[in-house]
Design a protein around this motif. Structure first.
Motif, PDB file in Angstrom:
ATOM      1  N   ILE A 105      -0.365  -9.400  -0.475  1.00  0.00           N
ATOM      2  CA  ILE A 105       0.725 -10.210   0.071  1.00  0.00           C
ATOM      3  C   ILE A 105       0.186 -11.421   0.834  1.00  0.00           C
ATOM      4  N   LEU A 106      -0.668 -11.201   1.806  1.00  0.00           N
ATOM      5  CA  LEU A 106      -1.139 -12.303   2.648  1.00  0.00           C
ATOM      6  C   LEU A 106      -2.039 -13.280   1.906  1.00  0.00           C
ATOM      7  N   LYS A 107      -2.615 -12.869   0.788  1.00  0.00           N
ATOM      8  CA  LYS A 107      -3.488 -13.768   0.021  1.00  0.00           C
ATOM      9  C   LYS A 107      -2.753 -14.387  -1.163  1.00  0.00           C
ATOM     10  N   GLY A 108      -1.452 -14.103  -1.266  1.00  0.00           N
ATOM     11  CA  GLY A 108      -0.653 -14.728  -2.309  1.00  0.00           C
ATOM     12  C   GLY A 108      -0.938 -14.239  -3.718  1.00  0.00           C
ATOM     13  N   LYS A 109      -1.488 -13.042  -3.848  1.00  0.00           N
ATOM     14  CA  LYS A 109      -1.766 -12.484  -5.173  1.00  0.00           C
ATOM     15  C   LYS A 109      -0.503 -11.838  -5.736  1.00  0.00           C
ATOM     16  N   ALA A 110      -0.489 -11.632  -7.040  1.00  0.00           N
ATOM     17  CA  ALA A 110       0.648 -10.979  -7.697  1.00  0.00           C
ATOM     18  C   ALA A 110       0.308  -9.521  -7.958  1.00  0.00           C
ATOM     19  N   SER A 111       1.177  -8.612  -7.501  1.00  0.00           N
ATOM     20  CA  SER A 111       0.892  -7.182  -7.626  1.00  0.00           C
ATOM     21  C   SER A 111       0.918  -6.699  -9.074  1.00  0.00           C
ATOM     22  N   LYS A 112       1.599  -7.425  -9.966  1.00  0.00           N
ATOM     23  CA  LYS A 112       1.654  -7.005 -11.378  1.00  0.00           C
ATOM     24  C   LYS A 112       0.409  -7.422 -12.148  1.00  0.00           C
ATOM     25  N   GLU A 113      -0.377  -8.334 -11.599  1.00  0.00           N
ATOM     26  CA  GLU A 113      -1.606  -8.767 -12.273  1.00  0.00           C
ATOM     27  C   GLU A 113      -2.880  -8.301 -11.569  1.00  0.00           C
ATOM     28  N   LYS A 118      -9.095  -2.229  -8.309  1.00  0.00           N
ATOM     29  CA  LYS A 118     -10.515  -2.432  -7.984  1.00  0.00           C
ATOM     30  C   LYS A 118     -10.765  -3.725  -7.212  1.00  0.00           C
ATOM     31  N   GLU A 119      -9.834  -4.684  -7.303  1.00  0.00           N
ATOM     32  CA  GLU A 119     -10.002  -5.944  -6.591  1.00  0.00           C
ATOM     33  C   GLU A 119      -9.708  -5.820  -5.102  1.00  0.00           C
ATOM     34  N   ILE A 120      -8.911  -4.821  -4.731  1.00  0.00           N
ATOM     35  CA  ILE A 120      -8.472  -4.763  -3.329  1.00  0.00           C
ATOM     36  C   ILE A 120      -8.681  -3.412  -2.646  1.00  0.00           C
ATOM     37  N   ASN A 176      -8.690   0.293 -12.684  1.00  0.00           N
ATOM     38  CA  ASN A 176      -8.148  -0.744 -13.565  1.00  0.00           C
ATOM     39  C   ASN A 176      -6.625  -0.798 -13.551  1.00  0.00           C
ATOM     40  N   ASP A 177      -5.966   0.165 -12.890  1.00  0.00           N
ATOM     41  CA  ASP A 177      -4.509   0.144 -12.786  1.00  0.00           C
ATOM     42  C   ASP A 177      -4.077  -1.070 -11.973  1.00  0.00           C
ATOM     43  N   THR A 178      -2.843  -1.512 -12.197  1.00  0.00           N
ATOM     44  CA  THR A 178      -2.329  -2.630 -11.402  1.00  0.00           C
ATOM     45  C   THR A 178      -1.853  -2.126 -10.046  1.00  0.00           C
ATOM     46  N   VAL A 179      -1.852  -3.029  -9.108  1.00  0.00           N
ATOM     47  CA  VAL A 179      -1.341  -2.722  -7.778  1.00  0.00           C
ATOM     48  C   VAL A 179       0.125  -2.309  -7.883  1.00  0.00           C
TER      49      VAL A 179
END
Length: 143
Positions: free
Chosen positions: A61-69, A73-75, A21-24
């Protein structure tokens, strides 16, 4: 050739981990603080995956996601290949080469005991070769 156990004995074998559950972003901060390229993902004491720089580059990065959100578990990579302390360096290198990975979790009797990287293996092999060369030089020179 040596085994994974030899590497674990040589290196300070701290297990750096994050919660799913931690952020990237927080995981990246931990990686920078400790100068490492991967973190084990542990949920309530149970190993559930690995998060690597490659996961970040390809899945954030390549999928345009935000590392702070984005949560780990998503990646994270679930069920990565693993080894045990008795695996040889050759076995580890073959596994890393065929799976295109640079980190291997280490389990002994079902318990997570460490993480080795390709860098750990290369360092071990270089140190072993230096030792052999020094011994041969002493033998040849008679000292």
């Amino acid at each position: 050739m040596g085994t994974v156990r030899n590497i674990l004995q040589q290196k300070e074998n701290k297990i750096f981990s994050v919660n799913p559950n931690d952020t990237v972003f927080s995981a990246l901060e931990k990686m920078v603080e400790n100068n490492i390229g991967a973190l084990l993902v542990v949920d309530e004491g149970k190993f559930v995956g690995i998060f690597t720089e490659r996961d970040y580059a390809r899945k954030v990065i390549l999928k345009g996601k935000a590392s702070k959100e984005t949560q780990i578990k998503e990646i994270m990579s679930e069920r990565p290949p693993s080894v045990n302390p008795d695996n040889t360096m050759e076995e580890c290198m073959a596994l890393m080469t065929t799976k295109y990975i640079r980190h291997l979790p280490v389990f002994e009797n079902g318990e997570l005991v460490g993480l080795i990287s390709i860098g750990d293996i290369v360092k071990y092999i270089i140190d072993e070769q230096k030792f052999i060369i020094e011994n041969l030089e002493h033998y040849i020179s008679g000292t």
